[in-house]
Design a protein around this motif. Structure first.
Motif, short mmCIF file in Angstrom:
data_model
loop_
_atom_site.label_atom_id
_atom_site.label_comp_id
_atom_site.label_asym_id
_atom_site.label_seq_id
_atom_site.Cartn_x
_atom_site.Cartn_y
_atom_site.Cartn_z
N MET A 1 56.82 17.59 20.62
CA MET A 1 56.71 17.21 19.22
C MET A 1 55.37 17.72 18.66
O MET A 1 54.44 16.94 18.43
N PRO A 2 55.23 19.02 18.43
CA PRO A 2 53.94 19.51 17.94
C PRO A 2 53.62 19.13 16.51
O PRO A 2 52.46 19.18 16.10
N SER A 3 54.63 18.75 15.71
CA SER A 3 54.35 18.29 14.35
C SER A 3 54.75 16.84 14.20
O SER A 3 55.43 16.27 15.07
N GLY A 4 54.34 16.23 13.09
CA GLY A 4 54.84 14.91 12.76
C GLY A 4 56.33 14.96 12.45
O GLY A 4 56.93 16.04 12.38
N GLY A 5 56.91 13.77 12.26
CA GLY A 5 58.35 13.71 12.04
C GLY A 5 58.72 12.88 10.83
O GLY A 5 57.86 12.35 10.13
N VAL A 6 60.02 12.73 10.63
CA VAL A 6 60.54 12.01 9.47
C VAL A 6 60.82 10.55 9.81
O VAL A 6 60.45 9.64 9.06
N MET A 7 61.47 10.28 10.92
CA MET A 7 61.94 8.94 11.22
C MET A 7 60.86 8.04 11.81
O MET A 7 61.07 6.85 11.96
N SER A 8 59.70 8.58 12.15
CA SER A 8 58.60 7.79 12.69
C SER A 8 57.73 7.27 11.54
O SER A 8 57.86 7.71 10.39
N ILE A 9 56.82 6.35 11.88
CA ILE A 9 56.03 5.65 10.86
C ILE A 9 54.69 6.35 10.64
O ILE A 9 53.89 6.47 11.57
N GLY A 10 54.45 6.82 9.45
CA GLY A 10 53.12 7.22 9.05
C GLY A 10 52.70 8.64 9.36
O GLY A 10 51.86 9.19 8.65
N ASP A 11 53.21 9.28 10.40
CA ASP A 11 52.74 10.62 10.74
C ASP A 11 53.31 11.64 9.74
O ASP A 11 54.36 11.44 9.14
N GLY B 1 49.87 8.72 18.55
CA GLY B 1 50.06 8.65 17.11
C GLY B 1 51.03 9.67 16.56
O GLY B 1 51.25 9.74 15.35
N GLY B 2 51.65 10.46 17.44
CA GLY B 2 52.60 11.48 17.00
C GLY B 2 54.02 10.96 16.91
O GLY B 2 54.28 9.76 17.10
N HIS B 3 54.94 11.87 16.65
CA HIS B 3 56.33 11.50 16.37
C HIS B 3 57.00 10.80 17.55
O HIS B 3 57.91 9.99 17.35
N SER B 4 56.56 11.11 18.78
CA SER B 4 57.22 10.51 19.95
C SER B 4 56.45 9.34 20.54
O SER B 4 56.85 8.80 21.57
N ASP B 5 55.36 8.92 19.89
CA ASP B 5 54.60 7.77 20.38
C ASP B 5 55.30 6.49 19.91
O ASP B 5 55.37 6.20 18.72
N PRO B 6 55.85 5.69 20.85
CA PRO B 6 56.62 4.51 20.44
C PRO B 6 55.77 3.45 19.75
O PRO B 6 56.31 2.56 19.09
N ALA B 7 54.44 3.54 19.88
CA ALA B 7 53.56 2.56 19.23
C ALA B 7 53.11 3.04 17.86
O ALA B 7 52.34 2.34 17.19
N ASN B 8 53.59 4.21 17.43
CA ASN B 8 53.12 4.76 16.17
C ASN B 8 53.45 3.83 15.00
O ASN B 8 54.61 3.48 14.78
N GLY B 9 52.43 3.40 14.27
CA GLY B 9 52.64 2.53 13.12
C GLY B 9 52.76 1.06 13.45
O GLY B 9 52.89 0.23 12.54
N LEU B 10 52.71 0.70 14.75
CA LEU B 10 52.86 -0.70 15.15
C LEU B 10 51.50 -1.21 15.67
O LEU B 10 50.52 -0.48 15.72
N ILE B 11 51.44 -2.46 16.07
CA ILE B 11 50.17 -3.00 16.55
C ILE B 11 49.78 -2.31 17.86
O ILE B 11 50.65 -1.91 18.65
N PRO B 12 48.51 -2.12 18.11
CA PRO B 12 48.08 -1.38 19.30
C PRO B 12 48.59 -1.95 20.61
O PRO B 12 48.74 -1.20 21.59
N ASP B 13 48.86 -3.27 20.65
CA ASP B 13 49.32 -3.88 21.90
C ASP B 13 50.62 -3.25 22.41
O ASP B 13 50.90 -3.30 23.62
N ILE B 14 51.42 -2.71 21.51
CA ILE B 14 52.68 -2.07 21.92
C ILE B 14 52.41 -0.96 22.93
O ILE B 14 53.19 -0.72 23.85
#
Length: 459
Positions: free
Chosen positions: A236-246, A188-201
């Motif tokens: 990526m210890p903090s959330g980011g800008v370009m990712s979804i939701g964090d 669920g962090g900035h480098s998780d490619p499934a962040n903000g998308l359906i869990p199947d990703i």
């Protein structure tokens, strides 16, 4: 039957006396040394660069009328005046130019490029192979812009390592590459490619390559990245800008996970760069031993004391902040959901933080976070933003030369100095009066080879 050896030959086989042995060994050594010297001189042709003005990357005053003597791919000497060439030596006349070390960008994503359109669609229709094709042209553009070294901190590991190998082998033109591969962070962090998308990703192959949720996973992943060819580790210890939701303000990695990454990387002689916007993530990562903080948006006076106490570098990435802010204002549809709102809030903080950190004496290294919002090859636009944040032109140049080399841990690049690689650039005018001159590099040399002259690629 003839004797196998004539008597006089047999007589000559007596063991030599110790003194004779010393003479034989000394003569053999001298002969070998002479042969090696002759072979080396044949390979290492000498080039003399006449520099009208030299800014050597150390932060010291510029020098006028200087000769840079190069043997093969390294600088042999830096001498006052214009040294005359001897037979067989080549002169590169930059007597009407300002010469500097090849520039270093410590924060790019060299296999990533921004493509207009829906970013979620791009995320699920482009593979690392597509990104690698982008990377081939982007390393060339970066080199021709005068950046002879870059640290790429977040790409497909297989793609960026392959790109680095191709550049190192000379198959394609590009800067020297220090690569991190995938940047590491929690579910669920900035480098998780499934962040903000359906869990199947998250179930797709390699979707969890960058995801670490325990110290054990952290140690194993760092070791795997080292095995696969990474030079540096990005977390990526903090959330980011370009990712979804964090949330960029929050620390999303636990301290024990951060420490496990740093300790493991340092045990492998790898440095660690930490993407961190929020104060808690910044301060904790510094205290745990990270080598650089990328962005650092919400650092404060207490944070700056920690930077100085631990010798940690700040890599401000002002150019990406400006570009994402402009995009968020004019074309928010080109960004991920929630990105525009975060960009408008955070981008102005990058400039303020850089000003305050510099005023407090924090070490700063140059980094643009180039991945397409600014094009690869536009990296030098960061200089104007650094000067606007309070750095002098010389200080801004030092962030991309001596300071950047120090952050990389390299004594081969970053300075025009005997023993370093012959990585040189030249511009018209004086960047100490107008740092924007560095946006128009018209000469580039990498390792003694001229790759751009008179504003045009050599090949």
């Amino acid at each position: 039957m003839p004797q196998p050896f004539p008597p006089q030959c047999l007589a000559s086989q007596r063991p030599p006396e110790p003194a004779e042995t010393d003479v034989i060994l000394r003569n053999a050594f001298l002969a070998a040394t002479l042969l090696m010297s002759t072979a080396t001189s044949a390979i290492a042709a000498t080039t003399i660069v006449h520099a009208g003005r030299l800014i050597d990357g150390s932060g010291g005053a510029a020098r006028e009328r200087v000769s840079i003597v190069i043997d093969g791919d390294r600088i042999r000497a830096v001498e006052p005046g214009f040294v005359e060439a001897r037979a067989g030596e080549t002169v590169v006349d930059l007597s009407n130019r300002t010469v500097l070390p090849g520039l270093i960008d410590c924060h790019v994503h060299i296999t990533m490029a921004f493509h207009p359109g829906d970013p979620i669609r791009r995320a699920v229709t482009r593979s690392a192979y597509d990104d690698l094709i982008d990377g081939v042209k982007d390393v060339r553009a970066t080199l021709l812009a005068g950046f002879t070294s870059v640290r790429s901190v977040g790409d497909s590991t297989a793609a960026v390592v392959a790109l680095k190998k191709a550049v190192t082998e000379g198959s394609i033109p590009g800067p020297r590459l220090w690569v991190a591969g995938e940047a590491l962070g929690p579910t669920g962090g900035h480098s998780d490619p499934a962040n903000g998308l359906i869990p199947d990703i998250a179930e797709l192959p390699h979707a969890r390559d960058a995801v670490i949720d325990s110290p054990e996973e952290a140690r194993q992943t760092v070791r795997r990245l080292k095995r696969e060819g990474a030079d540096v580790i990005k977390i990526m210890p903090s959330g980011g800008v370009m990712s979804i939701g964090d949330d960029p303000n929050l620390q999303l990695m636990q301290d024990d996970e951060i420490k496990a990454v740093i300790d493991t990387a340092h045990s492998l002689d790898m440095k660690v760069a930490a993407h961190a916007h929020g104060k808690q993530a910044i301060d904790h990562a510094i205290e745990l031993g990270v080598d650089s903080i990328e962005h650092g948006s919400f650092a404060d006076a207490q944070s700056y004391k920690l930077f100085k106490q631990h010798g940690t570098y700040l890599v401000p990435t002002l150019l990406v902040g400006q570009r994402v802010y402009e995009t968020a204002k004019a074309h928010p549809e080109r960004l991920n959901p929630s990105t525009a709102q975060k960009a408008i809030a955070i981008a102005p903080m990058l400039q303020k933080n850089t000003h305050d950190a510099h005023a407090a004496g924090v070490k700063i290294a140059f980094g643009t976070d180039t991945f397409g919002l600014s094009a690869h090859g536009e990296n030098a636009q960061e200089f104007k933003l650094l000067v606007a944040a309070g750095l002098s032109p010389m200080e801004a140049i030092e962030t991309a030369t001596g300071h950047a080399a120090d952050l990389l841990g390299s004594k081969d690049v970053g300075l025009v100095q005997a023993g370093r690689f012959a990585d040189l650039i030249a511009v018209t005018g004086d960047p100490l009066k107008d740092v924007a001159a560095l946006e128009q590099v018209d000469f580039v040399m990498k390792g003694g080879d001229v790759v751009k002259a008179d504003g045009k690629p050599v090949s």
